[in-house]
Design an enzyme around this catalytic site. Structure first.
Site, PDB file in Angstrom:
ATOM      1  N   HIS A  15       0.857  -1.213   0.000  1.00  0.00           N
ATOM      2  CA  HIS A  15       0.000   0.000   0.000  1.00  0.00           C
ATOM      3  C   HIS A  15       0.884   1.252   0.000  1.00  0.00           C
ATOM      4  CE1 HIS A  15      -3.883   2.065   1.357  1.00  0.00           C
ATOM      5  NE2 HIS A  15      -3.001   3.033   1.137  1.00  0.00           N
ATOM      6  N   HIS A  17       1.456   5.401  -1.682  1.00  0.00           N
ATOM      7  CA  HIS A  17       1.089   6.572  -2.491  1.00  0.00           C
ATOM      8  C   HIS A  17       2.374   7.178  -3.058  1.00  0.00           C
ATOM      9  CE1 HIS A  17      -3.055   6.688  -0.933  1.00  0.00           C
ATOM     10  NE2 HIS A  17      -2.496   6.185   0.153  1.00  0.00           N
ATOM     11  N   LYS A 101      -9.349  -0.436  -5.928  1.00  0.00           N
ATOM     12  CA  LYS A 101      -9.394   0.237  -4.630  1.00  0.00           C
ATOM     13  C   LYS A 101     -10.749   0.882  -4.410  1.00  0.00           C
ATOM     14  CE  LYS A 101      -7.995   2.220  -0.859  1.00  0.00           C
ATOM     15  NZ  LYS A 101      -6.797   2.570  -0.147  1.00  0.00           N
ATOM     16  N   HIS A 138     -10.534   1.092   1.773  1.00  0.00           N
ATOM     17  CA  HIS A 138     -10.344   2.092   2.828  1.00  0.00           C
ATOM     18  C   HIS A 138     -11.564   1.957   3.740  1.00  0.00           C
ATOM     19  CE1 HIS A 138      -8.782   5.963   4.507  1.00  0.00           C
ATOM     20  NE2 HIS A 138      -9.986   5.889   5.038  1.00  0.00           N
ATOM     21  N   HIS A 176      -4.692  -0.679   5.918  1.00  0.00           N
ATOM     22  CA  HIS A 176      -4.227   0.108   7.079  1.00  0.00           C
ATOM     23  C   HIS A 176      -5.147  -0.011   8.299  1.00  0.00           C
ATOM     24  CE1 HIS A 176      -7.002   2.798   5.077  1.00  0.00           C
ATOM     25  NE2 HIS A 176      -6.132   3.205   4.194  1.00  0.00           N
ATOM     26  N   LEU A 223      -5.163   9.151   7.967  1.00  0.00           N
ATOM     27  CA  LEU A 223      -6.459   8.480   8.013  1.00  0.00           C
ATOM     28  C   LEU A 223      -6.300   7.020   7.594  1.00  0.00           C
ATOM     29  CD1 LEU A 223      -8.771  11.260   6.565  1.00  0.00           C
ATOM     30  CD2 LEU A 223      -8.716  10.408   8.918  1.00  0.00           C
ATOM     31  N   ASP A 251       1.332   2.559   3.590  1.00  0.00           N
ATOM     32  CA  ASP A 251       0.468   3.723   3.362  1.00  0.00           C
ATOM     33  C   ASP A 251       1.288   5.006   3.432  1.00  0.00           C
ATOM     34  OD1 ASP A 251      -1.801   5.135   2.739  1.00  0.00           O
ATOM     35  OD2 ASP A 251      -2.625   5.121   4.769  1.00  0.00           O
ATOM     36  N   HIS A 255       2.846  14.527   1.650  1.00  0.00           N
ATOM     37  CA  HIS A 255       2.261  15.842   1.350  1.00  0.00           C
ATOM     38  C   HIS A 255       3.352  16.860   1.644  1.00  0.00           C
ATOM     39  CE1 HIS A 255      -1.966  14.551   1.047  1.00  0.00           C
ATOM     40  NE2 HIS A 255      -1.692  13.716   2.030  1.00  0.00           N
TER      41      HIS A 255
END
Ligand code: DOR
Ligand code: ZN
Length: 351
Positions: A15, A17, A101, A138, A176, A223, A251, A255
Protein backbone atom coordinates in the site's frame (compact mmCIF):
# COMPACT_ATOMS: atom_id res chain seq x y z
CA UNK A 1 21.89 -13.21 22.56
CA UNK A 2 20.95 -10.12 20.63
CA UNK A 3 20.76 -10.22 16.91
CA UNK A 4 22.87 -7.66 15.05
CA UNK A 5 22.12 -8.52 11.45
CA UNK A 6 18.93 -9.77 9.93
CA UNK A 7 18.67 -11.11 6.39
CA UNK A 8 15.19 -11.58 4.98
CA UNK A 9 13.66 -12.08 1.56
CA UNK A 10 13.24 -8.71 -0.10
CA UNK A 11 9.96 -7.26 1.20
CA UNK A 12 7.07 -5.77 -0.78
CA UNK A 13 4.93 -2.80 0.18
CA UNK A 14 1.26 -3.60 -0.35
CA UNK A 15 0.00 0.00 0.00
CA UNK A 16 1.90 3.04 -1.30
CA UNK A 17 1.09 6.57 -2.49
CA UNK A 18 3.73 7.63 -4.99
CA UNK A 19 1.84 10.68 -6.36
CA UNK A 20 3.06 12.09 -9.68
CA UNK A 21 5.43 14.65 -11.24
CA UNK A 22 8.08 16.18 -8.98
CA UNK A 23 6.70 14.42 -5.90
CA UNK A 24 6.93 11.01 -7.62
CA UNK A 25 10.56 11.68 -8.54
CA UNK A 26 11.37 12.73 -4.97
CA UNK A 27 9.72 9.84 -3.11
CA UNK A 28 9.97 6.84 -5.46
CA UNK A 29 13.70 6.15 -4.84
CA UNK A 30 12.99 5.48 -1.16
CA UNK A 31 10.32 2.86 -1.77
CA UNK A 32 12.18 1.27 -4.70
CA UNK A 33 15.40 0.99 -2.69
CA UNK A 34 13.85 -1.30 -0.09
CA UNK A 35 10.84 -3.00 -1.68
CA UNK A 36 10.76 -5.28 -4.71
CA UNK A 37 7.11 -4.63 -5.54
CA UNK A 38 4.47 -2.23 -4.34
CA UNK A 39 0.74 -1.81 -4.71
CA UNK A 40 0.33 1.72 -6.05
CA UNK A 41 -2.66 3.73 -4.89
CA UNK A 42 -4.70 5.36 -7.66
CA UNK A 43 -5.90 8.51 -5.84
CA UNK A 44 -4.24 10.92 -8.23
CA UNK A 45 -5.83 14.15 -9.43
CA UNK A 46 -7.73 13.10 -11.53
CA UNK A 47 -7.93 9.51 -10.22
CA UNK A 48 -6.64 6.54 -12.24
CA UNK A 49 -9.95 4.88 -13.04
CA UNK A 50 -9.29 3.12 -16.36
CA UNK A 51 -6.63 0.69 -17.48
CA UNK A 52 -5.21 3.29 -19.87
CA UNK A 53 -4.70 5.73 -16.95
CA UNK A 54 -2.99 3.06 -14.89
CA UNK A 55 -0.77 1.91 -17.75
CA UNK A 56 0.34 5.51 -18.38
CA UNK A 57 0.95 6.03 -14.67
CA UNK A 58 2.99 2.82 -14.49
CA UNK A 59 5.12 4.06 -17.39
CA UNK A 60 5.75 7.36 -15.53
CA UNK A 61 6.78 5.42 -12.42
CA UNK A 62 9.18 3.21 -14.38
CA UNK A 63 10.64 6.28 -16.08
CA UNK A 64 11.24 7.93 -12.68
CA UNK A 65 13.15 4.92 -11.28
CA UNK A 66 16.81 5.53 -10.50
CA UNK A 67 19.27 3.67 -12.79
CA UNK A 68 19.76 0.03 -11.99
CA UNK A 69 17.00 -0.27 -9.40
CA UNK A 70 14.74 -3.31 -9.74
CA UNK A 71 11.21 -2.44 -8.68
CA UNK A 72 7.79 -3.53 -9.94
CA UNK A 73 4.82 -1.22 -9.48
CA UNK A 74 1.53 -3.15 -9.20
CA UNK A 75 -1.30 -0.93 -10.35
CA UNK A 76 -4.79 -0.50 -8.94
CA UNK A 77 -8.04 0.83 -10.34
CA UNK A 78 -9.87 3.62 -8.53
CA UNK A 79 -13.49 2.46 -8.29
CA UNK A 80 -16.25 5.00 -8.90
CA UNK A 81 -20.03 4.71 -9.12
CA UNK A 82 -19.51 4.58 -12.87
CA UNK A 83 -16.88 1.81 -13.07
CA UNK A 84 -17.70 -0.62 -15.87
CA UNK A 85 -17.31 -4.28 -14.86
CA UNK A 86 -16.09 -5.43 -18.27
CA UNK A 87 -13.59 -2.60 -18.63
CA UNK A 88 -12.18 -3.37 -15.18
CA UNK A 89 -12.01 -7.11 -15.81
CA UNK A 90 -10.18 -6.53 -19.09
CA UNK A 91 -7.62 -4.38 -17.26
CA UNK A 92 -7.06 -7.19 -14.77
CA UNK A 93 -6.87 -9.92 -17.38
CA UNK A 94 -4.45 -7.84 -19.48
CA UNK A 95 -2.17 -7.58 -16.44
CA UNK A 96 -2.49 -3.81 -16.04
CA UNK A 97 -4.45 -3.96 -12.78
CA UNK A 98 -3.51 -6.13 -9.82
CA UNK A 99 -6.47 -5.01 -7.70
CA UNK A 100 -9.16 -2.35 -7.38
CA UNK A 101 -9.39 0.24 -4.63
CA UNK A 102 -12.59 1.19 -2.88
CA UNK A 103 -12.62 4.67 -1.38
CA UNK A 104 -15.96 5.48 0.18
CA UNK A 105 -16.72 8.92 -1.34
CA UNK A 106 -14.99 11.67 0.66
CA UNK A 107 -13.42 9.33 3.22
CA UNK A 108 -9.89 10.69 2.68
CA UNK A 109 -7.43 12.50 0.37
CA UNK A 110 -8.66 12.70 -3.26
CA UNK A 111 -11.63 10.42 -2.63
CA UNK A 112 -14.35 12.78 -3.86
CA UNK A 113 -14.89 10.53 -6.90
CA UNK A 114 -15.16 7.44 -4.72
CA UNK A 115 -18.10 5.09 -4.39
CA UNK A 116 -21.27 6.53 -2.82
CA UNK A 117 -23.03 3.19 -2.26
CA UNK A 118 -21.91 -0.40 -2.63
CA UNK A 119 -25.24 -1.23 -4.30
CA UNK A 120 -24.12 0.82 -7.27
CA UNK A 121 -21.04 -1.30 -7.85
CA UNK A 122 -22.54 -4.71 -6.98
CA UNK A 123 -22.13 -5.98 -10.60
CA UNK A 124 -18.50 -4.82 -10.56
CA UNK A 125 -17.85 -6.68 -7.31
CA UNK A 126 -19.52 -9.80 -8.70
CA UNK A 127 -17.27 -9.71 -11.73
CA UNK A 128 -14.19 -9.18 -9.51
CA UNK A 129 -15.17 -12.20 -7.41
CA UNK A 130 -15.49 -14.31 -10.57
CA UNK A 131 -12.05 -13.44 -11.87
CA UNK A 132 -10.29 -13.38 -8.48
CA UNK A 133 -9.44 -9.66 -8.58
CA UNK A 134 -8.84 -8.40 -5.01
CA UNK A 135 -10.80 -5.47 -3.60
CA UNK A 136 -8.69 -3.13 -1.45
CA UNK A 137 -10.79 -1.19 1.02
CA UNK A 138 -10.34 2.09 2.83
CA UNK A 139 -12.50 0.96 5.74
CA UNK A 140 -14.05 4.05 7.26
CA UNK A 141 -17.62 5.29 7.18
CA UNK A 142 -17.94 8.87 6.02
CA UNK A 143 -20.89 10.11 8.09
CA UNK A 144 -19.66 13.16 9.96
CA UNK A 145 -22.02 12.19 12.80
CA UNK A 146 -19.85 9.13 13.53
CA UNK A 147 -16.92 9.99 15.78
CA UNK A 148 -13.63 9.95 13.83
CA UNK A 149 -12.17 7.36 16.22
CA UNK A 150 -15.15 5.02 15.61
CA UNK A 151 -15.31 5.18 11.82
CA UNK A 152 -13.34 2.00 11.18
CA UNK A 153 -15.24 -0.13 13.70
CA UNK A 154 -18.60 1.15 12.40
CA UNK A 155 -17.49 0.44 8.82
CA UNK A 156 -16.69 -3.16 9.74
CA UNK A 157 -20.10 -3.73 11.32
CA UNK A 158 -22.30 -1.86 8.90
CA UNK A 159 -20.51 -2.20 5.55
CA UNK A 160 -17.72 -4.77 5.47
CA UNK A 161 -19.55 -7.58 7.20
CA UNK A 162 -22.64 -7.38 4.90
CA UNK A 163 -20.30 -6.98 1.89
CA UNK A 164 -18.53 -10.27 2.64
CA UNK A 165 -21.91 -12.00 3.07
CA UNK A 166 -23.22 -10.60 -0.18
CA UNK A 167 -20.10 -11.56 -2.16
CA UNK A 168 -18.97 -14.82 -0.57
CA UNK A 169 -16.02 -15.42 -2.89
CA UNK A 170 -14.73 -11.85 -3.24
CA UNK A 171 -11.15 -11.46 -2.03
CA UNK A 172 -10.72 -8.41 0.18
CA UNK A 173 -7.88 -6.50 1.81
CA UNK A 174 -8.87 -4.24 4.68
CA UNK A 175 -6.21 -1.59 4.30
CA UNK A 176 -4.23 0.11 7.08
CA UNK A 177 -6.13 -1.43 9.99
CA UNK A 178 -6.03 0.66 13.15
CA UNK A 179 -8.25 -1.10 15.68
CA UNK A 180 -8.48 -4.24 17.80
CA UNK A 181 -11.94 -4.61 16.20
CA UNK A 182 -10.38 -4.92 12.75
CA UNK A 183 -7.82 -7.45 13.97
CA UNK A 184 -10.56 -9.57 15.53
CA UNK A 185 -12.72 -9.35 12.41
CA UNK A 186 -9.89 -10.38 10.11
CA UNK A 187 -9.01 -13.30 12.37
CA UNK A 188 -12.64 -14.42 12.48
CA UNK A 189 -12.60 -14.69 8.67
CA UNK A 190 -9.04 -15.94 8.29
CA UNK A 191 -10.01 -19.55 7.63
CA UNK A 192 -11.67 -18.54 4.36
CA UNK A 193 -8.32 -17.31 3.06
CA UNK A 194 -10.09 -14.49 1.29
CA UNK A 195 -9.37 -11.62 3.68
CA UNK A 196 -6.10 -9.84 4.28
CA UNK A 197 -5.12 -6.72 6.22
CA UNK A 198 -2.24 -4.32 5.79
CA UNK A 199 -0.66 -2.62 8.79
CA UNK A 200 1.41 0.56 8.59
CA UNK A 201 4.63 1.24 10.49
CA UNK A 202 3.23 4.42 11.99
CA UNK A 203 0.18 2.66 13.42
CA UNK A 204 2.54 0.18 15.09
CA UNK A 205 4.53 3.04 16.62
CA UNK A 206 2.10 5.78 17.65
CA UNK A 207 -1.21 6.05 19.41
CA UNK A 208 -3.60 8.99 19.33
CA UNK A 209 -1.94 10.77 22.24
CA UNK A 210 1.24 11.17 20.20
CA UNK A 211 -0.68 13.42 17.79
CA UNK A 212 -1.12 15.93 20.62
CA UNK A 213 2.14 15.46 22.53
CA UNK A 214 3.17 18.93 23.75
CA UNK A 215 1.13 20.56 20.95
CA UNK A 216 -0.56 19.55 17.74
CA UNK A 217 1.67 17.46 15.46
CA UNK A 218 0.29 17.65 11.95
CA UNK A 219 2.83 15.18 10.55
CA UNK A 220 1.29 12.43 12.69
CA UNK A 221 -2.19 13.05 11.30
CA UNK A 222 -3.30 10.38 8.87
CA UNK A 223 -6.46 8.48 8.01
CA UNK A 224 -7.61 6.26 9.54
CA UNK A 225 -6.39 8.31 12.50
CA UNK A 226 -4.25 6.53 15.13
CA UNK A 227 -6.37 5.12 17.96
CA UNK A 228 -5.76 4.61 21.67
CA UNK A 229 -2.91 2.49 23.06
CA UNK A 230 -4.95 -0.70 23.47
CA UNK A 231 -5.55 -0.68 19.72
CA UNK A 232 -1.90 -0.07 18.92
CA UNK A 233 -1.00 -3.06 21.07
CA UNK A 234 -3.53 -5.21 19.20
CA UNK A 235 -1.93 -4.17 15.89
CA UNK A 236 1.56 -5.01 17.14
CA UNK A 237 0.34 -8.39 18.33
CA UNK A 238 -1.30 -9.12 14.95
CA UNK A 239 1.63 -7.91 12.82
CA UNK A 240 4.15 -9.90 14.83
CA UNK A 241 2.01 -13.05 15.06
CA UNK A 242 3.17 -14.35 11.70
CA UNK A 243 -0.48 -15.11 10.84
CA UNK A 244 -1.19 -15.23 7.13
CA UNK A 245 -3.76 -12.43 6.73
CA UNK A 246 -1.52 -9.69 8.16
CA UNK A 247 1.06 -8.09 5.90
CA UNK A 248 3.10 -4.98 5.33
CA UNK A 249 1.56 -1.88 3.74
CA UNK A 250 3.18 1.40 4.69
CA UNK A 251 0.47 3.72 3.36
CA UNK A 252 3.34 6.16 2.98
CA UNK A 253 1.45 9.27 1.90
CA UNK A 254 3.63 12.30 1.21
CA UNK A 255 2.26 15.84 1.35
CA UNK A 256 4.35 19.00 1.24
CA UNK A 257 5.18 20.70 4.52
CA UNK A 258 2.94 23.60 3.47
CA UNK A 259 0.00 21.26 2.93
CA UNK A 260 0.57 19.51 6.28
CA UNK A 261 1.28 22.56 8.44
CA UNK A 262 -1.92 24.41 7.62
CA UNK A 263 -5.19 25.44 9.24
CA UNK A 264 -6.69 22.38 7.55
CA UNK A 265 -3.71 20.07 7.09
CA UNK A 266 -3.72 17.02 4.80
CA UNK A 267 -3.82 13.45 6.12
CA UNK A 268 -0.81 11.21 5.60
CA UNK A 269 2.50 10.12 7.13
CA UNK A 270 5.57 9.86 4.92
CA UNK A 271 7.35 6.76 6.18
CA UNK A 272 9.07 5.59 2.98
CA UNK A 273 12.43 7.20 3.82
CA UNK A 274 13.07 4.49 6.45
CA UNK A 275 10.12 2.14 6.26
CA UNK A 276 11.87 -1.14 7.01
CA UNK A 277 13.89 0.34 9.85
CA UNK A 278 10.65 1.59 11.43
CA UNK A 279 9.02 -1.83 11.16
CA UNK A 280 12.17 -3.45 12.57
CA UNK A 281 11.96 -1.12 15.56
CA UNK A 282 8.33 -2.05 16.23
CA UNK A 283 9.05 -5.80 15.87
CA UNK A 284 12.10 -5.59 18.10
CA UNK A 285 10.17 -3.70 20.79
CA UNK A 286 7.71 -6.61 20.76
CA UNK A 287 10.57 -9.14 20.92
CA UNK A 288 9.45 -10.62 17.57
CA UNK A 289 12.09 -9.73 14.99
CA UNK A 290 11.90 -13.39 13.96
CA UNK A 291 8.44 -12.68 12.50
CA UNK A 292 9.44 -9.69 10.37
CA UNK A 293 10.04 -11.78 7.26
CA UNK A 294 6.61 -13.43 7.35
CA UNK A 295 4.92 -10.05 7.69
CA UNK A 296 7.09 -8.12 5.25
CA UNK A 297 8.00 -10.67 2.60
CA UNK A 298 5.85 -13.82 2.68
CA UNK A 299 2.23 -13.19 3.72
CA UNK A 300 1.54 -10.49 1.12
CA UNK A 301 2.73 -12.43 -1.93
CA UNK A 302 0.82 -15.47 -0.72
CA UNK A 303 -2.41 -13.47 -0.52
CA UNK A 304 -1.89 -11.99 -3.97
CA UNK A 305 -0.94 -15.35 -5.48
CA UNK A 306 2.57 -14.17 -6.35
CA UNK A 307 5.87 -15.88 -5.56
CA UNK A 308 7.89 -14.39 -2.70
CA UNK A 309 10.97 -12.47 -3.79
CA UNK A 310 14.09 -14.47 -4.59
CA UNK A 311 16.21 -11.46 -3.58
CA UNK A 312 17.37 -10.86 -0.03
CA UNK A 313 18.01 -7.71 1.97
CA UNK A 314 19.92 -7.10 5.18
CA UNK A 315 19.13 -4.99 8.20
CA UNK A 316 21.92 -4.16 10.63
CA UNK A 317 21.81 -2.97 14.18
CA UNK A 318 23.50 0.42 13.84
CA UNK A 319 21.97 3.88 14.08
CA UNK A 320 20.20 5.49 11.14
CA UNK A 321 19.31 9.16 11.26
CA UNK A 322 16.03 9.86 9.50
CA UNK A 323 16.46 12.73 7.01
CA UNK A 324 15.24 16.12 8.29
CA UNK A 325 13.40 16.80 5.06
CA UNK A 326 13.12 15.41 1.55
CA UNK A 327 13.21 18.12 -1.10
CA UNK A 328 10.52 17.93 -3.75
CA UNK A 329 11.25 21.08 -5.70
CA UNK A 330 12.50 24.56 -4.98
CA UNK A 331 10.77 25.66 -1.77
CA UNK A 332 8.76 22.47 -1.39
CA UNK A 333 9.68 19.59 0.89
CA UNK A 334 8.20 16.58 2.68
CA UNK A 335 8.91 15.85 6.33
CA UNK A 336 9.60 12.17 6.98
CA UNK A 337 8.01 10.36 9.92
CA UNK A 338 10.49 10.64 12.87
CA UNK A 339 12.34 13.33 10.91
CA UNK A 340 15.83 13.98 12.34
CA UNK A 341 15.51 11.19 14.92
CA UNK A 342 17.83 8.21 15.31
CA UNK A 343 16.55 4.69 14.65
CA UNK A 344 18.25 1.54 15.95
CA UNK A 345 18.37 -0.40 12.71
CA UNK A 346 19.85 0.41 9.31
CA UNK A 347 18.87 -0.90 5.92
CA UNK A 348 22.01 -2.45 4.43
CA UNK A 349 20.65 -3.13 0.94
CA UNK A 350 20.46 -6.22 -1.19
CA UNK A 351 22.74 -9.09 -0.24
O1 DOR B 1 -3.59 9.44 5.65
C1 DOR B 1 -3.93 9.13 4.53
N1 DOR B 1 -3.39 9.70 3.43
N2 DOR B 1 -4.89 8.22 4.38
C2 DOR B 1 -5.41 7.94 3.18
O2 DOR B 1 -6.29 7.12 3.12
C3 DOR B 1 -4.98 8.64 1.97
C4 DOR B 1 -3.63 9.17 2.12
C5 DOR B 1 -3.27 10.18 1.06
O3 DOR B 1 -3.49 9.91 -0.12
O4 DOR B 1 -2.74 11.23 1.40
ZN1 ZN C 1 -3.48 5.00 1.57
Amino acid sequence: MTLDRLVIRRPDDWHVHLRDGAMLKAVLPFTARQFGRAIIMPNLKPPATHAADAAAYRARILAALPEGVRFTPLMTAYLTDGTDAEDLARGFEDGVFTAAKLYPANATTNSAHGVTSLDRIAPVLERMAEIGMPLLIHGEVTEQSVDIFDREAVFIDTILSPLLDRHPTLRVVLEHVTTADAVAFVRAHAASGRIGATITAHHLLINRSHIFQGGIRPHLYCLPIAKRETHRLALVEAATSGEAPFFLGTDTAPHTVTAKEAACGCAGCFTAANALELYAEAFEDAGRLDQLEAFASLNGPRFYGLPPSEERVALERRPTVVPDVVLVSEGDAVLPFRSGETLHWSFAGLV
